[in-house]
Design an enzyme around this catalytic site. Sequence first.
Site, PDB file in Angstrom:
ATOM      1  N   PHE A 214       0.816  -1.223   0.000  1.00  0.00           N
ATOM      2  CA  PHE A 214       0.000   0.000   0.000  1.00  0.00           C
ATOM      3  C   PHE A 214       0.845   1.267   0.000  1.00  0.00           C
ATOM      4  O   PHE A 214       0.308   2.356   0.133  1.00  0.00           O
ATOM      5  CB  PHE A 214      -0.938   0.007   1.203  1.00  0.00           C
ATOM      6  CG  PHE A 214      -2.034  -1.019   1.107  1.00  0.00           C
ATOM      7  CD1 PHE A 214      -3.162  -0.782   0.324  1.00  0.00           C
ATOM      8  CD2 PHE A 214      -1.926  -2.232   1.769  1.00  0.00           C
ATOM      9  CE1 PHE A 214      -4.163  -1.732   0.219  1.00  0.00           C
ATOM     10  CE2 PHE A 214      -2.929  -3.171   1.666  1.00  0.00           C
ATOM     11  CZ  PHE A 214      -4.050  -2.938   0.880  1.00  0.00           C
TER      12      PHE A 214
ATOM     13  N   HIS B 162      27.110  17.429   1.647  1.00  0.00           N
ATOM     14  CA  HIS B 162      27.325  18.670   0.882  1.00  0.00           C
ATOM     15  C   HIS B 162      26.952  18.446  -0.585  1.00  0.00           C
ATOM     16  O   HIS B 162      27.781  18.532  -1.484  1.00  0.00           O
ATOM     17  CB  HIS B 162      28.784  19.122   1.032  1.00  0.00           C
ATOM     18  CG  HIS B 162      29.157  19.390   2.455  1.00  0.00           C
ATOM     19  ND1 HIS B 162      29.227  20.653   2.989  1.00  0.00           N
ATOM     20  CD2 HIS B 162      29.416  18.535   3.478  1.00  0.00           C
ATOM     21  CE1 HIS B 162      29.547  20.573   4.271  1.00  0.00           C
ATOM     22  NE2 HIS B 162      29.666  19.296   4.595  1.00  0.00           N
TER      23      HIS B 162
ATOM     24  N   HIS C 186      22.710  23.161  -0.229  1.00  0.00           N
ATOM     25  CA  HIS C 186      23.037  22.672   1.123  1.00  0.00           C
ATOM     26  C   HIS C 186      23.714  23.772   1.921  1.00  0.00           C
ATOM     27  O   HIS C 186      24.166  24.774   1.373  1.00  0.00           O
ATOM     28  CB  HIS C 186      23.923  21.426   1.048  1.00  0.00           C
ATOM     29  CG  HIS C 186      25.346  21.727   0.662  1.00  0.00           C
ATOM     30  ND1 HIS C 186      25.763  21.780  -0.645  1.00  0.00           N
ATOM     31  CD2 HIS C 186      26.442  22.008   1.409  1.00  0.00           C
ATOM     32  CE1 HIS C 186      27.051  22.068  -0.689  1.00  0.00           C
ATOM     33  NE2 HIS C 186      27.485  22.236   0.546  1.00  0.00           N
TER      34      HIS C 186
ATOM     35  N   ASP D 177      26.688  24.786   4.842  1.00  0.00           N
ATOM     36  CA  ASP D 177      27.929  24.437   5.528  1.00  0.00           C
ATOM     37  C   ASP D 177      27.828  24.933   6.968  1.00  0.00           C
ATOM     38  O   ASP D 177      27.615  26.128   7.207  1.00  0.00           O
ATOM     39  CB  ASP D 177      29.133  25.123   4.874  1.00  0.00           C
ATOM     40  CG  ASP D 177      29.504  24.548   3.517  1.00  0.00           C
ATOM     41  OD1 ASP D 177      28.918  23.528   3.110  1.00  0.00           O
ATOM     42  OD2 ASP D 177      30.391  25.130   2.867  1.00  0.00           O
TER      43      ASP D 177
ATOM     44  N   HIS E 292      32.326  22.111   9.588  1.00  0.00           N
ATOM     45  CA  HIS E 292      32.795  21.631   8.282  1.00  0.00           C
ATOM     46  C   HIS E 292      34.265  21.981   8.059  1.00  0.00           C
ATOM     47  O   HIS E 292      34.982  21.256   7.377  1.00  0.00           O
ATOM     48  CB  HIS E 292      31.924  22.259   7.182  1.00  0.00           C
ATOM     49  CG  HIS E 292      32.318  21.900   5.786  1.00  0.00           C
ATOM     50  ND1 HIS E 292      32.663  20.628   5.401  1.00  0.00           N
ATOM     51  CD2 HIS E 292      32.417  22.670   4.662  1.00  0.00           C
ATOM     52  CE1 HIS E 292      32.944  20.620   4.103  1.00  0.00           C
ATOM     53  NE2 HIS E 292      32.824  21.845   3.644  1.00  0.00           N
TER      54      HIS E 292
ATOM     55  N   HIS F  12      35.356  29.502   3.190  1.00  0.00           N
ATOM     56  CA  HIS F  12      35.160  28.429   4.161  1.00  0.00           C
ATOM     57  C   HIS F  12      35.936  28.740   5.444  1.00  0.00           C
ATOM     58  O   HIS F  12      35.411  28.629   6.554  1.00  0.00           O
ATOM     59  CB  HIS F  12      35.652  27.090   3.604  1.00  0.00           C
ATOM     60  CG  HIS F  12      34.740  26.452   2.601  1.00  0.00           C
ATOM     61  ND1 HIS F  12      34.771  26.763   1.264  1.00  0.00           N
ATOM     62  CD2 HIS F  12      33.771  25.513   2.740  1.00  0.00           C
ATOM     63  CE1 HIS F  12      33.871  26.026   0.623  1.00  0.00           C
ATOM     64  NE2 HIS F  12      33.240  25.269   1.496  1.00  0.00           N
TER      65      HIS F  12
END
Length: 257
Positions: A58, A69, A73, A75, A79, A207
């Site tokens: 069902f 990543h 998305h 960070d 990270h 980063h």
Amino acid sequence: MSPLNNVLSSLASGSVKVVDLTAPLSADTPTLVLPEPFANLVDFSLDEVSAYNEPGPFWKHHNIHTGEHIGTHIDAPIHWISGRDGKDVSQLDPARLVGPAVVLDFSAEAAADPDFLIDVHHLRERAEAKGPFPANAWLLFRTGWDQYGHDKQAFLNLDDTGSHTPGFTVECARYIADELEISGIGVETVGIDAGNAGALEPPFPMHYYLLGADKYGITSLKNLDKLPSNGAMIVVCPLPIVGGTGAPTRVLALVQE
Ligand code: MN
């Protein structure tokens, strides 16, 4: 009328619209490719467990396989090595995931030069022209790169000298991280640094500085051209993966018509 009822009635009347800034997530979603000797994440995939058949007569459901990543998305600070003692993606303060969206358009510069780097003076000029960046803002950098989202080769723009996609100078990354009281940044490219940012010092400076300063980055956004430069509201909804360094994220904007 209460402030929230005001928003809800504006949504009902269509004077405020919801714009989805998220790229669809599938096995075809373009993903970052790290050169040798570095290890890469797996791409996204769906694995059928049942489809209204014997294993589940069902219902239909899948297992998903994905790196953190992948696709649109976020960070989280852990990270990066500079944020290793910071928050994982489940610990991000929800109040910082909803805020003013400020759109900065560098699509002409990126079209002329795929290695274009946004610098401090671009941000200063923007603030002088249109006012300072509000507290808790998300700076969303339009480069036109979302037009390549269906094409891995064009999206990464790889050749034998690396990946050629726009990003930020070292000084700009440090300025955003240390001088602006914002919550994060968003970009249309596969990562929050330029394609060739591994050659900068420090490598991948956005980063390094942003995540080290407890600010957050979102990649692979689309539909930024449907947002005003000021006045929209962003809603960022990452999966709260405990211990996660990032997560696929639905990103919505509320825009006044
Ligand atoms: Mn990432």
